[in-house]
Design a protein around this motif. Structure first.
Motif, PDB file in Angstrom:
ATOM      1  N   ARG A  19       2.319  -3.910   7.572  1.00  0.00           N
ATOM      2  CA  ARG A  19       0.917  -3.517   7.407  1.00  0.00           C
ATOM      3  C   ARG A  19       0.375  -2.879   8.687  1.00  0.00           C
ATOM      4  O   ARG A  19      -0.377  -1.897   8.630  1.00  0.00           O
ATOM      5  N   SER A  23      -0.947   0.920   8.947  1.00  0.00           N
ATOM      6  CA  SER A  23      -2.277   1.170   9.492  1.00  0.00           C
ATOM      7  C   SER A  23      -2.221   2.226  10.579  1.00  0.00           C
ATOM      8  O   SER A  23      -3.011   3.187  10.572  1.00  0.00           O
ATOM      9  N   ASN A  26      -1.440   5.771   9.162  1.00  0.00           N
ATOM     10  CA  ASN A  26      -2.500   6.388   8.376  1.00  0.00           C
ATOM     11  C   ASN A  26      -3.761   6.628   9.176  1.00  0.00           C
ATOM     12  O   ASN A  26      -4.504   7.574   8.897  1.00  0.00           O
ATOM     13  N   THR A  37     -12.452   3.523   6.540  1.00  0.00           N
ATOM     14  CA  THR A  37     -11.539   2.456   6.930  1.00  0.00           C
ATOM     15  C   THR A  37     -12.198   1.099   6.737  1.00  0.00           C
ATOM     16  O   THR A  37     -13.422   0.972   6.770  1.00  0.00           O
ATOM     17  N   THR A  38     -11.367   0.099   6.540  1.00  0.00           N
ATOM     18  CA  THR A  38     -11.868  -1.269   6.470  1.00  0.00           C
ATOM     19  C   THR A  38     -12.101  -1.780   7.883  1.00  0.00           C
ATOM     20  O   THR A  38     -11.454  -1.327   8.829  1.00  0.00           O
ATOM     21  N   SER A  44      -7.196  -0.817   7.086  1.00  0.00           N
ATOM     22  CA  SER A  44      -6.593   0.001   6.041  1.00  0.00           C
ATOM     23  C   SER A  44      -7.408   1.270   5.885  1.00  0.00           C
ATOM     24  O   SER A  44      -8.632   1.251   6.032  1.00  0.00           O
ATOM     25  N   ASN A  57      -4.111  10.301   0.094  1.00  0.00           N
ATOM     26  CA  ASN A  57      -3.126   9.257  -0.206  1.00  0.00           C
ATOM     27  C   ASN A  57      -1.994   9.761  -1.093  1.00  0.00           C
ATOM     28  O   ASN A  57      -1.088   8.994  -1.419  1.00  0.00           O
ATOM     29  N   CYS A  99      -6.060   3.296  -1.340  1.00  0.00           N
ATOM     30  CA  CYS A  99      -5.693   2.551  -0.136  1.00  0.00           C
ATOM     31  C   CYS A  99      -4.318   2.940   0.371  1.00  0.00           C
ATOM     32  O   CYS A  99      -3.356   3.060  -0.406  1.00  0.00           O
ATOM     33  N   SER A 100      -4.209   3.095   1.672  1.00  0.00           N
ATOM     34  CA  SER A 100      -2.942   3.507   2.290  1.00  0.00           C
ATOM     35  C   SER A 100      -1.824   2.492   2.085  1.00  0.00           C
ATOM     36  O   SER A 100      -0.649   2.835   2.218  1.00  0.00           O
ATOM     37  N   ASN A 101      -2.156   1.236   1.758  1.00  0.00           N
ATOM     38  CA  ASN A 101      -1.137   0.199   1.543  1.00  0.00           C
ATOM     39  C   ASN A 101      -0.695   0.087   0.089  1.00  0.00           C
ATOM     40  O   ASN A 101       0.135  -0.764  -0.227  1.00  0.00           O
ATOM     41  N   SER A 102      -1.242   0.902  -0.798  1.00  0.00           N
ATOM     42  CA  SER A 102      -1.014   0.732  -2.229  1.00  0.00           C
ATOM     43  C   SER A 102       0.418   1.073  -2.639  1.00  0.00           C
ATOM     44  O   SER A 102       0.865   2.214  -2.495  1.00  0.00           O
ATOM     45  N   SER A 168       3.704  -3.595   1.105  1.00  0.00           N
ATOM     46  CA  SER A 168       3.328  -4.517   2.186  1.00  0.00           C
ATOM     47  C   SER A 168       2.872  -5.883   1.675  1.00  0.00           C
ATOM     48  O   SER A 168       2.389  -6.705   2.446  1.00  0.00           O
TER      49      SER A 168
END
Length: 280
Positions: A19, A23, A26, A37-38, A44, A57, A99-102, A168
């Motif tokens: 992760r 992060s 991205n 961003t979060t 993220s 994305n 989301c970049s982690n999706s 992730s």
């Protein structure tokens, strides 16, 4: 010894390490795209479609095909559940695939590309028919006692192949014994005494459901994980080893994003390398 931010590309990662890498990658890319961003210790990136119709994305050719396919486009509306971590997060709805982690976005980046499923090497890897069309977010019905509703969903169906995609995520979730006992064929297909447990609950809940769905539909079941996540690979094989029927066990497939990347068109392969650190 390399530090956390300096791990070799192929070195094993924990979920939190991966992760952090996603992060960093991205955040470096985000300035080129509409995004937010979060606010968390590991931020993220949430991309959004810009005025040109592109989306940070997604690989452009993949996103164009997704937008042109009404069924695929529905997947883009899947709600992002962590909007409370975004400044002014209640002003509009965000989608999970932003989301970049999706892992779902990664899956669609690959399998919605116009040339991916034309590749004979990938067809051979998946044992997929050339005419097979991917479906995303498919509800597969598996028998449950007392006619209760089974809400099992697989990330993708490709012909007779059911696919669970991971990136992730920390694990494959856990389930109480009474929850698993509702599945009519649970004890028929699994040696339940040997199945891995944590605090009395069965580990690999998503795997158990996927295997049961494959058994019920006479299908195959595949998990796609990052090759840098040996913990997920070990959890997969611990569950598969407890399948009673050898014929069903032979229909189980474990693949990595890196193996799939070897078969992909060069521009898409480069995109995966920069955005996700997935190198063939």
């Amino acid at each position: 010894m390399p530090g956390r931010a300096e791990l070799p590309e192929a070195a094993p990662r924990t979920a939190s390490q991966l992760r952090r890498e996603l992060s960093a990658r991205n955040l470096a890319l985000a300035s080129q795209h509409a995004h937010e961003t979060t606010y968390s210790s590991v931020a993220s990136v949430l991309y959004r479609e810009d005025e040109t119709g592109n989306h940070g994305n997604f690989f452009p050719a993949s996103y164009k095909r997704i937008r042109a396919n009404a069924t695929w486009s529905q997947r883009l509306a899947k709600t992002y559940t962590a909007s409370s971590r975004i400044v002014r997060g209640n002003e509009r709805e965000r989608a999970e695939l932003d989301c970049s982690n999706s892992s779902d976005a990664l899956l669609m980046n690959i399998f919605c590309h116009p040339k991916t499923l034309q590749c004979k090497a990938l067809q051979a890897l998946l044992h997929a028919e050339p005419e097979a069309k991917p479906e995303f977010g498919v509800r597969v019905r598996t028998p449950i006692a007392n006619e209760l509703e089974d809400r099992t969903e697989v990330d993708m169906r490709l012909g007779d192949l059911l696919v669970e995609a991971k990136l992730s995520e920390s694990n494959f979730q856990t389930a109480r014994a009474d929850l698993m006992a509702r599945y009519e064929d649970f004890e028929l297909f699994f040696d339940t005494e040997r199945l891995p447990r944590a605090r009395g609950q069965f580990r690999g809940y998503q795997l158990l459901r996927g295997v049961l769905a494959a058994a019920h539909h006479d299908a195959r079941f595949a998990v796609i994980c990052d090759g840098r996540r040996p913990d997920l690979r070990e959890e997969w094989f611990a569950v598969v080893a407890c399948i009673n029927a050898s014929a069903l066990r032979s229909r189980m497939i474990f693949l990595t994003w890196q193996e799939i990347a070897k078969t992909l068109p060069r521009p898409l392969k480069a995109f995966l390398g920069v955005k996700y650190g997935i190198h063939s």
